[in-house]
Design an enzyme around this catalytic site. Structure first.
Site, mmCIF file in Angstrom:
data_model
loop_
_atom_site.group_PDB
_atom_site.id
_atom_site.type_symbol
_atom_site.label_atom_id
_atom_site.label_comp_id
_atom_site.label_asym_id
_atom_site.label_seq_id
_atom_site.Cartn_x
_atom_site.Cartn_y
_atom_site.Cartn_z
ATOM 1 N N SER A 22 0.829 -1.214 0.000
ATOM 2 C CA SER A 22 0.000 0.000 0.000
ATOM 3 C C SER A 22 0.863 1.263 0.000
ATOM 4 C CB SER A 22 -0.946 0.010 1.208
ATOM 5 O OG SER A 22 -0.235 -0.218 2.404
ATOM 6 N N ASN A 107 -2.593 -2.874 12.701
ATOM 7 C CA ASN A 107 -4.059 -2.769 12.621
ATOM 8 C C ASN A 107 -4.579 -1.544 13.366
ATOM 9 O OD1 ASN A 107 -3.633 -5.160 11.371
ATOM 10 N ND2 ASN A 107 -4.686 -6.439 12.892
ATOM 11 N N THR A 152 -40.820 25.169 -10.489
ATOM 12 C CA THR A 152 -41.102 23.803 -10.042
ATOM 13 C C THR A 152 -41.367 23.033 -11.328
ATOM 14 O OG1 THR A 152 -43.489 24.132 -9.814
ATOM 15 C CG2 THR A 152 -42.153 24.605 -7.862
ATOM 16 N N HIS A 153 -40.888 21.812 -11.380
ATOM 17 C CA HIS A 153 -40.935 21.020 -12.625
ATOM 18 C C HIS A 153 -40.222 21.742 -13.769
ATOM 19 C CE1 HIS A 153 -44.226 18.734 -10.657
ATOM 20 N NE2 HIS A 153 -44.574 19.932 -10.214
ATOM 21 N N SER A 274 -14.032 27.142 -27.875
ATOM 22 C CA SER A 274 -14.091 25.934 -28.692
ATOM 23 C C SER A 274 -12.996 26.035 -29.740
ATOM 24 C CB SER A 274 -15.465 25.840 -29.352
ATOM 25 O OG SER A 274 -15.376 25.076 -30.543
ATOM 26 N N GLU A 287 -19.311 22.141 -15.796
ATOM 27 C CA GLU A 287 -19.499 20.780 -16.330
ATOM 28 C C GLU A 287 -18.585 19.774 -15.646
ATOM 29 O OE1 GLU A 287 -20.791 21.408 -20.932
ATOM 30 O OE2 GLU A 287 -18.892 22.256 -20.309
ATOM 31 N N TYR A 314 -9.822 -7.068 11.875
ATOM 32 C CA TYR A 314 -9.056 -6.600 10.726
ATOM 33 C C TYR A 314 -9.022 -7.645 9.615
ATOM 34 C CZ TYR A 314 -5.469 -4.904 7.629
ATOM 35 O OH TYR A 314 -4.822 -4.468 6.495
HETATM 36 N N1 ARG Z 1 -1.240 -1.532 5.019
HETATM 37 C C1 ARG Z 1 -2.175 -2.169 5.914
HETATM 38 C C2 ARG Z 1 -3.560 -1.501 5.717
HETATM 39 O O1 ARG Z 1 -3.597 -0.454 5.189
HETATM 40 C C3 ARG Z 1 -1.748 -1.997 7.318
HETATM 41 C C4 ARG Z 1 -2.303 -2.999 8.249
HETATM 42 C C5 ARG Z 1 -1.743 -4.351 7.966
HETATM 43 N N2 ARG Z 1 -2.175 -5.299 8.939
HETATM 44 C C6 ARG Z 1 -2.046 -6.608 8.760
HETATM 45 N N3 ARG Z 1 -2.500 -7.375 9.710
HETATM 46 N N4 ARG Z 1 -1.537 -7.118 7.654
HETATM 47 O O2 ARG Z 1 -4.561 -2.031 6.089
#
Ligand code: ARG
Length: 469
Positions: A22, A107, A152-153, A274, A287, A314
């Site tokens: 991540s 976690n 309205t409408h 344009s 837009e 988790y």
């Molecule tokens: N990168 C993980 C997340 O965003 C962090 C937590 C990871 N925990 C684990 N038990 N693998 O959730």
């Protein structure tokens, strides 16, 4: 060093390892990771795990990592922001860094970092909303007693003050601000000390960790604390409503800027031309706001869908809840900034609006009201004025242009006071119950909005200035 290789005899599949990381997106959480790690380190020292000197070394290292800032580039050897911070602490402070993760889990860390991120975004976006609402109030103030049709409408319904129409948007934004404040209240509890799921095994002072990070209290249940993303859903849904409000506004202003309406003059700095048609001035800012609202709503759905099947507590799926939160916060902030710029620059064609407010039988309801005040039951009055409107359609004229004789044929005694009641000013003034468009009430509403916004602006500035990490 990996965070978890000990029990494995085989290395992870290279592609899987790279894919599950991540760090490419969660590195923006670094300031919160640093702040939360500092709070944890202090608690470790209090619990006797770190000496005073070790704590100092750890805090110094974390401060340095904070100062170095969010890494600009991904590093494929880093799994996530927690891995990055821990590895850096070891790099900077040496061996003592290996003690940082004592008694905690990623976690609880991600649950904490994400809360801190969302809390900061709530403060930033509340300020942006307040500024946008202020831009609307300024335009409402400038509009004075000019009138326009209310629809309205999408059919002409009754005249209202331009200010009354603009203040309708202010109400929407005030509700948005309120919703965010409400979300902030529930969000503001600290998961630190929850461990992986069952709570921490060390005597960590959870209250003091919560206080250090400006949370109101520690979370009450470690299972919930590590699996809860309600705050993310509430945040993204509050922002979906902001996006929806902006999208409705954009749609209306696009419509009102057409030659057919010509109520709104598109400000050039927020329009484009344009490449093909030399005469064009297009409402691209509006837009795009309308278009981006679609993406925001989609992210909110993503979040719900990601969470709906998860058992406690988790699960790695929770990693997928981060990007929708980041995307929505960034999109909505951008939309609000552009909307505020647009609103500050926009001009209205009051003549055209006023003229539109003066025709199309928008005084019909007021006319019926006048008959009611003379003792005629409303349902009958409605029927009588309806007949008069039919006659107008045949004669291609307005109600005030029908003769007394015409009215007599419709069964209406049109005296001076009746014709008086048809005039635009009278039609506006007759809506004089609070919440209505009578000019005196709109002036009052304007003052109330100004007072509310100046108070909110004070709160919002204070919040954004004392942002935690
Ligand atoms: N990168 C993980 C997340 O965003 C962090 C937590 C990871 N925990 C684990 N038990 N693998 O959730």
């Amino acid at each position: 060093m990996k965070m978890w290789s000990g029990r494995f005899s085989q290395p992870p599949d290279a592609e899987f390892e790279h894919w599950q990381r991540s760090f490419p997106f969660d590195r923006i959480l670094l300031p919160y990771e640093v702040a939360a790690s500092k709070a944890h380190a202090s608690a470790l020292a209090k619990a006797g795990v770190l000496t005073v000197d070790e704590l100092q070394a750890m805090q110094d290292a974390l401060d340095q990592i904070g100062r170095e800032g969010i890494p600009q580039h991904d590093d494929p050897t880093i799994e996530d922001v927690h891995h990055y911070a821990e590895r850096k602490v070891v790099e900077v402070a040496g061996e003592v860094g290996l003690k940082l993760h004592t008694g905690r889990s990623r976690n609880e860390q991600i649950a904490t970092d994400l809360r801190l991120y969302v809390r900061e975004q709530i403060d930033v976006i509340s300020l942006l909303l307040t500024e946008l609402a202020s831009a609307f109030v300024k335009k409402a103030d400038d509009a004075g007693d000019h009138a326009m049709p209310a629809y309205t409408h999408l059919q002409r319904a009754e005249p209202v003050l331009v200010a009354h129409w603009l203040l309708a948007y202010v109400e929407m934004f005030l509700r948005d601000i309120d919703r965010l404040a409400d979300c902030r209240k529930r969000l503001n509890v600290c998961p630190l000390g929850s461990g992986a799921v069952a709570g921490t095994i060390l005597a960590l002072d959870r209250l003091s960790m919560a206080k250090t990070l400006d949370f109101d209290a520690p979370t009450a249940n470690s299972v919930d604390a590590t699996s809860d993303r309600d705050f993310a859903i509430e945040f993204v849904h509050a922002l979906s409503l902001v996006a929806l409000h902006l999208s409705r506004w954009a749609e209306e202003f696009i419509l009102f800027s057409t030659t057919e309406f010509a109520f709104v003059k598109l400000p050039e700095p927020y329009s484009t031309g344009s490449s093909a048609m030399p005469q064009k001035k297009n409402p691209d800012a509006l837009e795009l706001i309308r278009g981006k609202a679609g993406r925001v709503l989609a992210e909110a759905t993503t979040l719900f869908t990601t969470l709906k099947g998860l058992s406690l507590a988790y699960n790695k799926d929770l990693q997928e809840t981060q990007q929708p939160v980041f995307a929505v916060a960034q999109q909505v902030a951008g939309m609000l900034r552009v909307a505020t710029g647009f609103m500050s620059a926009v001009e209205f064609n009051y003549d055209r609006m006023q003229q539109a407010a003066s025709c199309g039988f928008m005084n019909a309801q007021a006319a019926a009201g006048h008959l009611v005040r003379q003792g005629i039951p409303f349902r009958r009055a409605h029927e009588l004025i309806g007949k008069a409107v039919r006659l107008c359609v045949e004669q291609n004229c307005e109600l005030e242009q029908l003769s007394k004789e015409d009215y007599r044929l419709c069964g209406i005694n049109a005296d001076e006071s009746f014709y008086h009641a048809l005039a635009l000013d009278e039609v506006l003034a007759v809506h004089n119950v609070p919440g209505g468009t009578a000019p005196a009430l709109v002036r009052e509403a304007l003052q109330t909005a100004k007072a509310t916004l100046s108070q909110l602006l004070g709160v919002a500035h204070a919040c954004t200035q004392r942002q935690a990490p």
